[in-house]
Write a protein that holds these residues in place. Sequence first.
Motif, short mmCIF file in Angstrom:
data_model
loop_
_atom_site.label_atom_id
_atom_site.label_comp_id
_atom_site.label_asym_id
_atom_site.label_seq_id
_atom_site.Cartn_x
_atom_site.Cartn_y
_atom_site.Cartn_z
N PRO A 76 0.81 -1.24 0.00
CA PRO A 76 0.00 0.00 0.00
C PRO A 76 0.83 1.27 0.00
O PRO A 76 0.28 2.37 -0.11
CB PRO A 76 -0.81 -0.12 1.28
N TYR A 77 2.17 1.16 0.13
CA TYR A 77 3.02 2.35 0.21
C TYR A 77 3.73 2.59 -1.12
O TYR A 77 4.15 1.66 -1.82
CB TYR A 77 4.06 2.20 1.31
N ALA A 78 3.91 3.86 -1.42
CA ALA A 78 4.65 4.26 -2.61
C ALA A 78 6.14 4.10 -2.38
O ALA A 78 6.61 3.89 -1.25
CB ALA A 78 4.31 5.70 -2.98
N THR A 79 6.92 4.16 -3.45
CA THR A 79 8.37 4.04 -3.38
C THR A 79 9.01 5.27 -4.00
O THR A 79 8.40 5.97 -4.82
CB THR A 79 8.85 2.77 -4.12
N ASP A 80 10.26 5.50 -3.58
CA ASP A 80 11.00 6.62 -4.17
C ASP A 80 11.75 6.16 -5.42
O ASP A 80 11.55 5.04 -5.91
CB ASP A 80 11.95 7.24 -3.14
N SER A 81 12.64 7.01 -5.91
CA SER A 81 13.37 6.69 -7.14
C SER A 81 14.36 5.56 -6.97
O SER A 81 14.83 4.99 -7.95
CB SER A 81 14.09 7.94 -7.64
N LEU A 82 14.68 5.19 -5.71
CA LEU A 82 15.59 4.08 -5.44
C LEU A 82 14.85 2.79 -5.08
O LEU A 82 15.49 1.78 -4.76
CB LEU A 82 16.56 4.46 -4.30
N GLY A 83 13.52 2.82 -5.12
CA GLY A 83 12.74 1.62 -4.81
C GLY A 83 12.48 1.41 -3.34
O GLY A 83 12.02 0.33 -2.95
N ARG A 84 12.70 2.43 -2.48
CA ARG A 84 12.46 2.31 -1.04
C ARG A 84 11.07 2.84 -0.71
O ARG A 84 10.61 3.82 -1.29
CB ARG A 84 13.51 3.10 -0.27
#
Length: 856
Positions: free
Chosen positions: A667-675
């Motif tokens: 349910p959570y989004a990720t940043d540009s590094l996949g975290r």
Amino acid sequence: MMSVERCIPFSGHEVRSPASLGFSALRALFITLLLTLGADAAAQDLEEAVTYGARDSMQYDLANKRVMMFGAATVKYGAVELTADRIVLDMLNEEVMAHGTRDSTGAVQGLPHFVQEGRTIEADSIRYNFRTKAGFIREVRTTEQQLHALAHTSKLHSNKEVHSLGGMLTTCDRPRPHYHFAVSRMMVIPDDKIIAGPALMKFGRIPTPIAVPFGLFPNHKGGSAGLLIPTWGNSTALGYFLLNGGYYLPLGDSFDESLTGDIYSRGSWTLRSQTRYRNRYHYSGDLKLEYRSLRTSIPEYPDFRDERSFFIRWNHLMDPKASLTDRFNATVNLGSSRNFTNNFSSSTADFLTNTFTSNVSWNHLWSGKPYSLTVAMRHSQNTLTRSFNLTLPSVGFNVQRVYPTLWFGSDRTARPLWYDRIGVTWNTAFDNQLNTSEDRMSFANLPQLLREMRNGIRNTSAVNTSIKTRFFTINPQLNLTNRTYFDYLKKRTVYGVDTVVVETDTLPGVRTMVDMSASAAFTSKLYGMYTFLGDGKLRAIRHVITPSATLTYIPGNDTRIQGQYGVNGAAASYSPYEQSIYGAPSPSESGLVGLGLIQSVEAKVRSKEVDADGDFVLKKMKLLDYFGITSNYDLLKDSIRWSPVGIAARTQLLNKVDLNVTSAWDPYATDSLGRNIERSTRQLDGSLAHLTNATLALGFELKSKRYGQAAGGDNTSMARSDDQVVGEADPSKGADIDFNLPWMLRLNYSYSVARNWKERKYTETQTQSIFGNGDITVLKYWKLGVSSGYDLEAGEWTPTSLNLYWDLHCWEFNLNVIPLGARQSFSFRINVKASVLRDLKYELRKPYGRSDDLLY
């Protein structure tokens, strides 16, 4: 018709009284007494009485002291029993003669049947002397173990040997055998051997070029020692070869040994030993040892290699009846990773296996006590990464659930109170483990490997109970874990002129740490039923919902040490126990709330069966076997508290197709590094969650009714069947062929996807394949089987095997073709079924295609 039986004592034995048959019986008794008195004057001394009788009638020749019996006649003398349609008993010469008769159609019936101490001889005519225990036999037919001997003229000696002139030897039990060895003379020594003179092999009446100057066939009940004939073939890479040739040696009733080997014209060779053992009601097992030298190329060439490999297989199974308190079982698969490559004697399963494991364990139970002790050795290795993991020893002491209130004299007959349900379990484990690579495993490196072993003691206890209310079931539990290690890590930062180095040492010392957790699980069940009116096929649907919630609290035990332990002296932390065998306790506090919802749907349908009252029988049918949603929420985390949501379902469509689906949604989004970040996917792109991985499996099995099976037989899908396709050219490596099943088809489809999200975009990895196997009875005794698969993503066929098996009654034919892949080859074999002539065969194995780079 009258059936009579007499007992003639040739040397003055007491006469038995016959049954009362009126005047006929008295007359027979008078004649018998006359024959007896006459026989006593001339007969020799016999050890036992001779008993005789006939179904139809008997005639007495007083002048020649003979009895002629007609119709199902029988003569018994000690361990000798002779039956035939016609028997003549000569009391003067102490011998008996028997033969059959022809019926109205000209067929011979009632042929002599001679039984002596369990051995059976059938013939056209038999003449046997009671005193000398010798006989003369015409057209004898006898069976010794799996060999059928037929001879024209034979003499039975007192030592039970049978010497014959003219005849045949075969393993075919037909009156007119499919094949035989025509012999000029032979000698049958019971439970020892059959010796034959010059022999010519024939199929029916057709002679073959196969002839031998003499024959020696073993005839031991427990098997006999002898040569194992090899299989021959040719490989472009390894040269001409002979496979699995050697020597078989029985070592008594409980053991046997096979010593075999392979040899190649270009220098490669293999040695094998297989020992099988069995002690009835105690244990059974087999031990296989293999050592191999594989030479590739020519010694003078730079690409020349001489690889040495070995493999050990040991299977030991203890019979459950042998002991009520002790169990010892072993399964060992250990050896070199490349042992089954470029190996013509390896099976397809061994060639495709990437992981080999071993487990040797001894378990002891104390009678009447709630605890047990287990001592084991475990091993695992990966043939691709060449990793090698060994645990030696592994000791476990387990205490089953006990109730402490019983120790204080709680009344068992009274209604139990809530505290009477409190139970305690305990487990103590000691493990000594080595994690290394295969190339480091050697006796020269043993001291270093011993220093690298990690060990420790872990004590785990649990206190739990179960509380049931009207609507809920509550299961609270308290867990305590104690870890004890005998060494730990110590890091220090060393500063140089231009460098910063972090040194790691392993220091001896006893370190102990304790962690705990407490949990409570709440479960319930909700039922919904909908009934359909009328006489339709669907009568009712039942919906079952099982909600659950689990609260878990872990206080945490942070053993990390902070300091300049990072790259170039950067701030970092480490735990002295991060490489220990049981790891370190959880460093952070957590309070998890686990939520789950499981559903199932069933239908009640009308079947075609009718009960005794004439009503249709109702049967249950599962529409949805399982549908579950699970997730966790951490109350003590400061962010990203929800774990990915798992959704899974399984059912059986139309009672034929098995469907299994699993998936995970983040349910959570990720940043540009996949975290993961503290932002929902709904805020990012409007979706409820991102799919991270999913699998789909479909499978079904179709098979015909067995011959002779009534309609309505069980054809349920995916039921594991013993009627499998033979997977190897050697029938002994596959399953038994069942010609009662005309055809069978098994298909499986699998699909998996994994997504690596970076903000709104993702990279996707998919695997998709189909695998199937089946067989069909082409003709009455022909079975054609196929096993194959296709990788839809790679666009390649998986290992494919075609097999043709032909049952020739006393012979069998097997053709195996692998048309695709690295093991591209074919093998052919025709052999006698009977083990006594198992080396009477023709077998050929040959690779084709990319044989220069054959990974067989």
